[in-house]
Design a protein around this motif. Structure first.
Motif, short mmCIF file in Angstrom:
data_model
loop_
_atom_site.label_atom_id
_atom_site.label_comp_id
_atom_site.label_asym_id
_atom_site.label_seq_id
_atom_site.Cartn_x
_atom_site.Cartn_y
_atom_site.Cartn_z
N ARG B 30 38.09 16.66 5.15
CA ARG B 30 36.64 16.64 4.98
C ARG B 30 36.16 17.66 3.96
O ARG B 30 34.94 17.80 3.74
N ALA B 31 37.07 18.39 3.34
CA ALA B 31 36.71 19.30 2.25
C ALA B 31 37.48 18.88 1.02
O ALA B 31 38.69 18.64 1.07
N TYR B 33 37.77 19.61 -3.40
CA TYR B 33 37.53 20.65 -4.39
C TYR B 33 37.84 20.14 -5.79
O TYR B 33 38.78 19.37 -5.99
N SER B 50 31.93 19.63 1.29
CA SER B 50 32.28 19.72 2.70
C SER B 50 31.51 18.62 3.43
O SER B 50 30.27 18.59 3.37
N TYR B 51 32.22 17.74 4.08
CA TYR B 51 31.60 16.59 4.76
C TYR B 51 30.66 15.85 3.79
O TYR B 51 29.50 15.56 4.12
N SER B 55 28.77 21.96 -1.29
CA SER B 55 28.51 23.24 -0.63
C SER B 55 28.68 24.42 -1.59
O SER B 55 28.13 25.48 -1.35
N SER B 96 39.29 20.99 6.45
CA SER B 96 37.89 21.39 6.39
C SER B 96 37.84 22.64 5.54
O SER B 96 38.87 23.16 5.13
N ARG B 97 36.65 23.16 5.31
CA ARG B 97 36.54 24.41 4.54
C ARG B 97 37.13 25.59 5.29
O ARG B 97 37.42 26.62 4.71
#
Lengths: 110, 113
Positions: B30-31, B33, B50-51, B55, B96-97
């Motif tokens: 879900r993250a 980059y 993120s999601y 972010s 995730s982050r």
């Protein structure tokens, strides 16, 4: 901001020898990771060590973490030609971003 | 499937062109980059999603426009780039982050002429 700094910047060793790379950082971390990058290619995650761990092994890799000195080391034992690559440490900063150090270029000589 | 797939692998574009880089993962991460890497330098973070929400934007020029249409896809739209934007663009994903074991794609080598 948080940044890992690897040393040495470049390292050449004979095949079969052990290679040690170090990483220092400035602030508190939750964990530290090591990555390998073959020339101009994507990064490969090697190992993650958490702040409450002192040593971790994965195959020929051994990572240590000394949070009191804010440093980590990556040891590659019995090096092979295929280990020739750049190695980066990556740490978390206060915004949960992954920040990479400058890297160590490792060259394994035949 | 533990891969992050980036397309194209190579891209040459003129300064007036519009192009897009694509990144895909099917690990349920879900993250996602975007990183930019110049020769012999470490990757520099550009954007974090993120999601599916942006972010982090590391003060990247507006000629780079990210998009996350769903949880598996991440695009980077390019417009009016400069020759100094030539670099390897790396995509990565993590659960995730809060988890930092990131998986990286092989990158898109971009040349702006």
């Amino acid at each position: 901001s948080q940044q890992g700094e690897e040393d040495p910047q470049a390292l050449s060793i004979q095949e079969g020898e052990n290679a040690t790379m170090n990483c220092s950082y400035k602030t508190s971390i939750n964990n530290l990771q090591w990555y390998r990058q073959n020339s101009g290619r994507g990064l490969v995650h090697l190992i993650l060590i958490r702040s409450n761990e002192r040593e971790k092994h994965s195959g020929r890799l051994r990572v240590t973490l000394d949070t009191s000195k804010k440093s980590s080391s990556l040891l590659i034992t019995a090096s092979r030609a295929a280990d020739t690559a750049s190695y980066f440490c990556a740490t978390e900063d206060r915004d949960d971003k992954i920040i990479f150090g400058k890297g160590t270029r490792l060259h394994i000589l035949p | 499937d533990t891969e992050v797939t980036q397309t194209p692998k190579h891209l040459v574009m003129g300064m007036t062109n519009k192009k897009s880089l694509k990144c895909e993962q099917h690990m349920g991460h879900r993250a996602m980059y975007w990183y930019k890497q110049k020769a012999k330098k470490p990757p520099e973070l550009m954007f974090v999603y993120s999601y599916e929400k942006l972010s982090i934007n590391e003060s990247v020029p507006s000629r780079f426009s990210p998009e996350c249409p769903n949880s598996s896809l991440l695009n980077l739209h390019l417009h009016a780039l400069q020759p100094e934007d030539s670099a390897l663009y790396l995509c990565a994903s993590s659960r995730s982050r809060d988890t930092y074991e990131a998986f990286f794609g092989q990158g898109t080598r971009l040349t702006v002429v």
